[in-house]
Structures are given as C-alpha cells and as structure tokens.
Design an enzyme around this catalytic site. Structure first.
Site, mmCIF file in Angstrom:
data_model
loop_
_atom_site.group_PDB
_atom_site.id
_atom_site.type_symbol
_atom_site.label_atom_id
_atom_site.label_comp_id
_atom_site.label_asym_id
_atom_site.label_seq_id
_atom_site.Cartn_x
_atom_site.Cartn_y
_atom_site.Cartn_z
ATOM 1 N N TYR A 39 -38.941 16.394 14.124
ATOM 2 C CA TYR A 39 -37.603 16.047 14.591
ATOM 3 C C TYR A 39 -37.729 15.409 15.966
ATOM 4 C CZ TYR A 39 -32.975 16.149 16.532
ATOM 5 O OH TYR A 39 -31.806 15.762 17.121
ATOM 6 N N SER A 81 -50.177 19.104 16.385
ATOM 7 C CA SER A 81 -49.225 19.583 15.377
ATOM 8 C C SER A 81 -48.450 20.800 15.860
ATOM 9 C CB SER A 81 -49.978 19.964 14.101
ATOM 10 O OG SER A 81 -50.626 18.828 13.592
ATOM 11 N N ARG A 117 -3.168 9.579 -9.620
ATOM 12 C CA ARG A 117 -4.320 9.793 -10.511
ATOM 13 C C ARG A 117 -5.648 9.955 -9.769
ATOM 14 N NH1 ARG A 117 -4.443 5.227 -14.586
ATOM 15 N NH2 ARG A 117 -2.892 4.178 -13.280
ATOM 16 N N ASP A 135 -4.907 -1.534 -2.871
ATOM 17 C CA ASP A 135 -5.852 -0.824 -3.735
ATOM 18 C C ASP A 135 -6.667 -1.777 -4.605
ATOM 19 O OD1 ASP A 135 -3.804 -1.653 -5.378
ATOM 20 O OD2 ASP A 135 -3.283 0.337 -6.126
ATOM 21 N N TYR A 190 -2.733 -6.466 -2.658
ATOM 22 C CA TYR A 190 -2.549 -5.040 -2.926
ATOM 23 C C TYR A 190 -3.615 -4.248 -2.154
ATOM 24 C CZ TYR A 190 0.285 -6.128 -7.150
ATOM 25 O OH TYR A 190 1.243 -6.560 -8.033
ATOM 26 N N LYS A 249 -4.460 7.220 -1.352
ATOM 27 C CA LYS A 249 -5.379 6.422 -2.174
ATOM 28 C C LYS A 249 -6.099 5.332 -1.395
ATOM 29 C CE LYS A 249 -3.804 3.523 -5.440
ATOM 30 N NZ LYS A 249 -3.364 3.098 -6.792
ATOM 31 N N GLY A 291 1.593 -7.643 -16.338
ATOM 32 C CA GLY A 291 2.651 -8.625 -16.504
ATOM 33 C C GLY A 291 2.051 -9.878 -17.130
ATOM 34 N N ALA A 302 0.828 -1.212 0.000
ATOM 35 C CA ALA A 302 0.000 0.000 0.000
ATOM 36 C C ALA A 302 0.858 1.256 0.000
ATOM 37 C CB ALA A 302 -0.916 0.001 1.226
#
Ligand code: UD1
Ligand code: MG
Length: 437
Positions: free
Chosen positions: A345, A384, A13, A101, A99, A20, A136, A7
C-alpha cells in the site's frame, strides 16, 4: 439553438429511490449525458424540465449554463415543453427537444436534424423499426408528414406504419410558443401531446422535415435496469471500438469498462477486466495486465501495471514503473523505473527513481484523524514487510531491512533496520498435550 430536455417522468420501472435520470451510465448520470450532448451542439440556452424527485436532480447537476423548469403535475410531453417556454422567452433561434432518459444520441445525428430543419421548418427525428409497437407513428400523405398518431390512439392501418417518432424534434421557438398553449388533451391518455404540433405546423403550411439516426441505440430510452444495462454495453462497445481504431490493443473489447476519459499513447495494451474511472492517462507502450482498477491516474511510458492492481486518484507513475499484483497506490508519485511488485500500500507518498518497494510494504499514512506523507528518495531499497509510519523520509540510497517499522527518518546510504535481534534457545522443548486419564 436552444435545447429543452424533458426529465419529469417518474421512472417507476427502475424500482429505485434515485430519480431515473440520475442513474449512471458509464459513471455519469443519464441526464448529464444529454446535457453534455447539448453543450457539444453549442446550445445557447439549455432548459431542463424536471418533476418527480426533481430537487435532487437539480442539486446534483446544476450548472451556470442551465435553467430549470418545474412540471407539476406531469400532464404530457406538450405540457412539459410549455413549462420551459418562459426560460426561452426573447430568443429567435430554434428549440431542440431531447429526453433526459435517452442518453446516447450522437451530436452529429442531432446536427443533421437541425440542418435539415434549417430554422423555419419543423424537424422530426424518425426511424423505421421492424417492431414499431408502443411508439407514435409518422403518418404521411404522398410522402409528406401530416401528423403523428400515438399507439394508443391509432387505428389498425396506422399501427401498421413502421416509421416511428423517436420523440426528438426541433422547431422554431416562436412557433412552439404559439402552438403549445393551444394543445388539447382529448386522447386515449388524457395527455397534452407534444406530437400534436405536427398537425398544427402542417395546417399553417410550415414544412415538416425528417432526419434519421444511424443506429437504433441512439434513440433508445431507459425505463428499466434491463434497458440501462443494455445501453451501458452499447456505450462500452462503442468506446472499445474507438480505442481499437486508435491503435490500442484490447485483449477482449467486450471486457473493458471506461467510466470517464481514457487517454492512451501508442502501443498501449490492456488485458481483460480492467475498469477505468475519471480521467486516466496511459503513456506510450504502457501495459495494463488483467483485473486492474485505475481512477484519475497517470501512467508514464513503458510502465507495467497489474495483474490485480489498483491505482487510485492522484497516482502519477513515471516511465517504466512496475506496479504488480495486489498493490494499491493513492495520491502518490512514483518516479522512473521504480517497482512495487507485490502486495503493497503506497498512500500519500513521494517516491523517487529506481526505488524497490518490497513485498508487503505499507505506508502508514493515517493516524485515524490526519494524513501524512512518506518521502522515499532515489535508489532506495525497501525490504519486505516494512511499515513506514508517516511523516517520514527515507534518504537517497538507503536500505531498509525486512520487517522494519520506520518511525524516524532513515539516513541516506545506510542500512536501517528495526527488528528484535534473532536468537535461538538450545535445549528448548516444544510443549506437549497433557494426556487425559
Ligand atoms: C413519446 C411520444 C411518442 C414517441 C415516444 C418515443 C408524445 C405524446 N409521444 O411517447 O410519439 O414515439 O415518446 O419514446 O410525445 N415527460 C415529461 N413530462 C410529462 C411526460 C413525459 O417530462 O408530462 C418526459 C419523460 O420523462 C420522458 C419523455 O418525456 O423522458 C417521453 O415521455 P414518455 O411518457 O416516455 O413518452 P411516450 O408516451 O413513450
Ligand atoms: Mg407516456
């Protein structure tokens, strides 16, 4: 079995100040997904190799079962795993490399790889891709893996290979300790490639075996916000499918977001555009109407929530409770068959059974510094547009007149109303505008 999680990459990017691997997927950091998968596999030791922005990563995710190895500078994946070796000293088990990511690899897939390698072989997780560009390549001779060649180092024949290295592998820890210090960096990227250990294993006569993921998203990594969004959708689609398979009715499986754990009873139905965060429990027969947000909430059997309702942490609804549109509930319990159907609420409140909370009711729970509780006992009717200025208790069976601002306890079974008396002024004339001359 041990796990090393790589990591240390920068994640340029992402165009973000956040490292990241801390970007959230389904509400949880990418790296936390990988750590949790490692735990699911029962890893004895988990070592995270961190680098850029790493202190923040470490502070955010540290846990007693993790060790951390700093890689500075980042000289390649082989160099990265080497940094973790001191943390694995003295173990005989194998080591799995993941990995940080690549968040969605399933534990079952990794278990298949571990089982295939069996403790004394090198195991590679590989995949066949229509477009293998950038990865790879797995070079085989007579069907046997002999080495991995990186895209940038490959010749045309090697680039034509469609079997790629996902990057995930498992190796005997002692073999890693032997191989990693011997790696060189004379290649197109000037990096110490972890992938070069394959040729070293072959040279030693160690078997190299492969296993494969069931789906391509299992080994996809996140390098950009585009890829993060794509994997978020994959995660949500998978989760929606699981819910459907369990018998939950979803109006549209592509319009639900679960960022945490959603536990559903039988015959639960969920309309579109609902977000679930933290741990949410929905009892049998619960209906969640469209556009609701629920976080760390428990909804009892037969209750109906929404549309446009928000249940915040600490909400506990009993059976057959109705929470309607534009109602917010926080840190409150509402017992069986009570209703708050419109614009309210309810915060820091304990509400009994069969209570009717009228439209526009507000618990004034906060004085700017401290929070206070509102207690509403069974069978209360709240008119109310009522404000309950906490701490305050409404006794069993009481009625509060519409528009009441309650600042003292309301006794049981009585009507309590705080409101200026209504009057009418006979002969009163509405003002008129003066004429300009
Ligand atoms: C690597 C593999 C490649 C594989 C691909 C799959 C090598 C040499 N190549 O290539 O065969 O197809 O992954 O995605 O291993 N990292 C560090 N420290 C470093 C370098 C990388 O921690 O010094 C981490 C990154 O953060 C990332 C992972 O290792 O999580 C892979 O690094 P990356 O640069 O993406 O590898 P690739 O060049 O894509
Ligand atoms: Mg690279």
């Amino acid at each position: 079995m041990n796990v090393v999680i790589l990591a240390a990459g920068k994640g340029k990017r992402m165009y973000s100040d956040l490292p990241k691997v801390l970007h959230p997927l389904a509400g949880k950091a990418l790296l936390a997904h990988v750590i949790d998968t490692s735990r699911q596999l029962g890893a004895a030791r988990i070592c995270v190799v961190y680098g850029h922005g790493g202190e923040q990563v470490r502070e955010t995710l540290d846990a007693p079962d993790l060790s951390w190895a700093r890689q500075e500078p980042q000289l390649g994946t082989g160099h990265a795993v080497l940094q973790a070796m001191p943390a694995l000293a003295g173990t005989t088990a194998s080591t799995l490399v993941l990995y940080g990511d690549v968040p969605l690899t399933r534990a079952a897939t990794l278990q298949r790889l571990i089982d295939a390698a069996g403790g004394d072989a090198l195991g590679l997780l590989t995949a066949h891709l229509d477009n293998p560009h950038g990865y790879g390549r797995i070079v085989r001779v007579d069907g046997q893996v002999v080495r991995i060649v990186e895209e940038k180092d490959a010749d045309d024949a090697e680039r034509a290979i469609h079997e790629i290295n996902t990057g995930i592998l498992v190796a005997p820890t002692a073999a890693l300790a032997r191989w990693l210090p011997t790696l060189g960096n004379r290649n197109a990227q000037g990096e110490y490639y972890l992938t070069d250990i394959v040729a070293l294993a072959v040279a030693e006569g160690m078997p190299v075996v492969t296993a494969h993921p069931d789906a391509s998203w299992e080994t996809e990594g996140v390098n950009s916000k585009v890829q993060l969004a794509q994997l978020e959708r994959v995660f949500q689609r998978n989760l929606a499918e699981q819910l459907l398979e369990q018998g939950v009715t979803l109006a549209d499986p592509s319009r639900i977001d679960v960022r945490g754990e959603l536990v559903c009873g039988r015959d639960v139905s969920i309309d579109v555009n609902c977000v679930f965060e933290g741990r949410v429990v929905l009892g049998d027969g619960v209906r969640i109407k469209a556009n609701c947000v629920l976080e760390d909430a428990v909804v009892g059997a037969g209750s109906i929530v929404g549309p446009f309702a928000r249940l915040r942490p600490g909400t506990e609804l009993g059976r057959e409770v109705h929470i309607g549109n534009f109602v917010e509930v926080k840190n409150s319990s509402i017992a069986d068959r009570s209703k708050a159907n419109h614009l309210a609420y309810v915060g820091d409140a304990t509400i009994g059974s069969r209570v009717n909370v009228g439209a526009g009711t507000i618990t004034c729970n906060y004085d700017g510094a401290n929070k206070f509780r509102t207690v509403i006992e069974d069978d209360v009717f709240i008119g109310s547009d009522t404000q309950l200025v906490a701490p305050v208790t409404v006794g069993r069976g009481a009625t509060l007149g519409a528009g009441t601002t309650l600042t003292r306890d309301a006794p049981p079974d009585q009507l309590t109303v705080s409101r200026a008396r209504q009057m009418s002024i006979p002969g009163w004339k509405r003002p008129v505008k003066k004429k300009k001359d």
